[in-house]
Scaffold this motif. Sequence first.
Motif, PDB file in Angstrom:
ATOM      1  N   ASP A 187       0.828  -1.210   0.000  1.00  0.00           N
ATOM      2  CA  ASP A 187       0.000   0.000   0.000  1.00  0.00           C
ATOM      3  C   ASP A 187       0.860   1.257   0.000  1.00  0.00           C
ATOM      4  O   ASP A 187       0.571   2.226  -0.707  1.00  0.00           O
ATOM      5  N   ILE A 188       1.918   1.250   0.793  1.00  0.00           N
ATOM      6  CA  ILE A 188       2.812   2.407   0.850  1.00  0.00           C
ATOM      7  C   ILE A 188       3.452   2.648  -0.510  1.00  0.00           C
ATOM      8  O   ILE A 188       3.477   3.770  -1.018  1.00  0.00           O
ATOM      9  N   ARG A 189       3.969   1.589  -1.111  1.00  0.00           N
ATOM     10  CA  ARG A 189       4.630   1.732  -2.412  1.00  0.00           C
ATOM     11  C   ARG A 189       3.678   2.270  -3.468  1.00  0.00           C
ATOM     12  O   ARG A 189       4.049   3.111  -4.291  1.00  0.00           O
ATOM     13  N   ALA A 190       2.437   1.796  -3.449  1.00  0.00           N
ATOM     14  CA  ALA A 190       1.459   2.255  -4.439  1.00  0.00           C
ATOM     15  C   ALA A 190       1.161   3.738  -4.286  1.00  0.00           C
ATOM     16  O   ALA A 190       0.958   4.452  -5.271  1.00  0.00           O
ATOM     17  N   ASN A 191       1.169   4.218  -3.061  1.00  0.00           N
ATOM     18  CA  ASN A 191       0.810   5.611  -2.811  1.00  0.00           C
ATOM     19  C   ASN A 191       1.980   6.579  -2.929  1.00  0.00           C
ATOM     20  O   ASN A 191       1.763   7.783  -3.081  1.00  0.00           O
ATOM     21  N   ILE A 192       3.206   6.075  -2.853  1.00  0.00           N
ATOM     22  CA  ILE A 192       4.347   6.973  -3.023  1.00  0.00           C
ATOM     23  C   ILE A 192       4.820   7.015  -4.474  1.00  0.00           C
ATOM     24  O   ILE A 192       5.578   7.909  -4.850  1.00  0.00           O
ATOM     25  N   LYS A 193       4.340   6.095  -5.289  1.00  0.00           N
ATOM     26  CA  LYS A 193       4.763   6.041  -6.693  1.00  0.00           C
ATOM     27  C   LYS A 193       4.518   7.361  -7.429  1.00  0.00           C
ATOM     28  O   LYS A 193       5.386   7.810  -8.190  1.00  0.00           O
ATOM     29  N   SER A 206       4.660  10.384  -6.355  1.00  0.00           N
ATOM     30  CA  SER A 206       5.699  11.344  -5.977  1.00  0.00           C
ATOM     31  C   SER A 206       6.994  11.066  -6.726  1.00  0.00           C
ATOM     32  O   SER A 206       7.667  11.984  -7.208  1.00  0.00           O
ATOM     33  N   GLU A 246      11.381   1.309  -3.515  1.00  0.00           N
ATOM     34  CA  GLU A 246      10.649   1.743  -4.708  1.00  0.00           C
ATOM     35  C   GLU A 246      11.576   2.587  -5.563  1.00  0.00           C
ATOM     36  O   GLU A 246      12.527   3.200  -5.046  1.00  0.00           O
ATOM     37  N   ARG A 281       5.204  15.096   1.334  1.00  0.00           N
ATOM     38  CA  ARG A 281       3.970  14.412   0.915  1.00  0.00           C
ATOM     39  C   ARG A 281       4.021  12.933   1.300  1.00  0.00           C
ATOM     40  O   ARG A 281       3.043  12.371   1.795  1.00  0.00           O
ATOM     41  N   ILE A 282       5.160  12.314   1.047  1.00  0.00           N
ATOM     42  CA  ILE A 282       5.303  10.896   1.380  1.00  0.00           C
ATOM     43  C   ILE A 282       5.182  10.681   2.889  1.00  0.00           C
ATOM     44  O   ILE A 282       4.510   9.755   3.349  1.00  0.00           O
ATOM     45  N   TYR A 305       1.662  10.805   4.082  1.00  0.00           N
ATOM     46  CA  TYR A 305       0.885   9.607   3.752  1.00  0.00           C
ATOM     47  C   TYR A 305       1.242   8.458   4.694  1.00  0.00           C
ATOM     48  O   TYR A 305       0.364   7.766   5.224  1.00  0.00           O
TER      49      TYR A 305
END
Length: 254
Positions: A79-85, A87, A114, A248-249, A252
């Motif tokens: 989930d973290i990787r998907a949401n920081i992509k 950025s 990532e 931003r990261i 999140y």
Amino acid sequence: MSKNTSSVSEKTLKVLFLFSKHKSLTINQIVDLTEMNISSVYRIINTLRNQEFIMLNNERDYILNPAVILPLYNKVNTDIRANIKPSLKRLANSLNASVFLSKDHKDNQIIIVEKEDGPGNLRWVESIGFTYNIPTGTAGKTHLAYILKGMDEHERESYLENLKLVHYTDKSIVDLKILLEDIKEILINGYCITEGEHLEEVVGFSVPILNPNSGVCMYVLTLIRTSNEFNIEEKQKIIISMKEEASRIANYII
């Protein structure tokens, strides 16, 4: 949720988080680390065992139960990787560079969690999951800076005694005194820049991703370019853009 229930939940999480720093723990060690009374610790341990978050090892110490923890960790990490992509993509495309995110790993290493390549000439060949020894490159130096910041004097001395400085290029820092001066600058400025210290003709920028509440470094965001693609006049633009995305990261993740 009642105040009492909230307090119990907080204490339970406090005990569970101990296992992120300790491979195994006894009841007495948990009592010492949490400063809770032994009856409370027993109740919490029984709850965690019943939920299968922890288990006993062969030495009768408590450890995390991999069967439960690993799937949970992988789900959160995905989930973290998907949401920081997004950025990473913004940085890679707007600054014409390759970027990657790393975190502390075991045995004085960092691991890439990532990455994103930009339209420039340089492609970061290492894949997600690749590890580097600290303090390799700009990312490794930045991780080291914040690792040392969180240590007391004794821990710091012990850590540095086991630190290996490798000669990758003619610009690699193999003098501990010089490295520590760089570390001091990283903590003052909030970013790190290197050129050719790990790979020749490569410029690296790194900024920490800090927990806004605790100030602890959770990840490091790194951008790389070839030396001939880097213009010193772009330095501030790159740093500002990276710090904005790091913020931003961080927001999140927490």
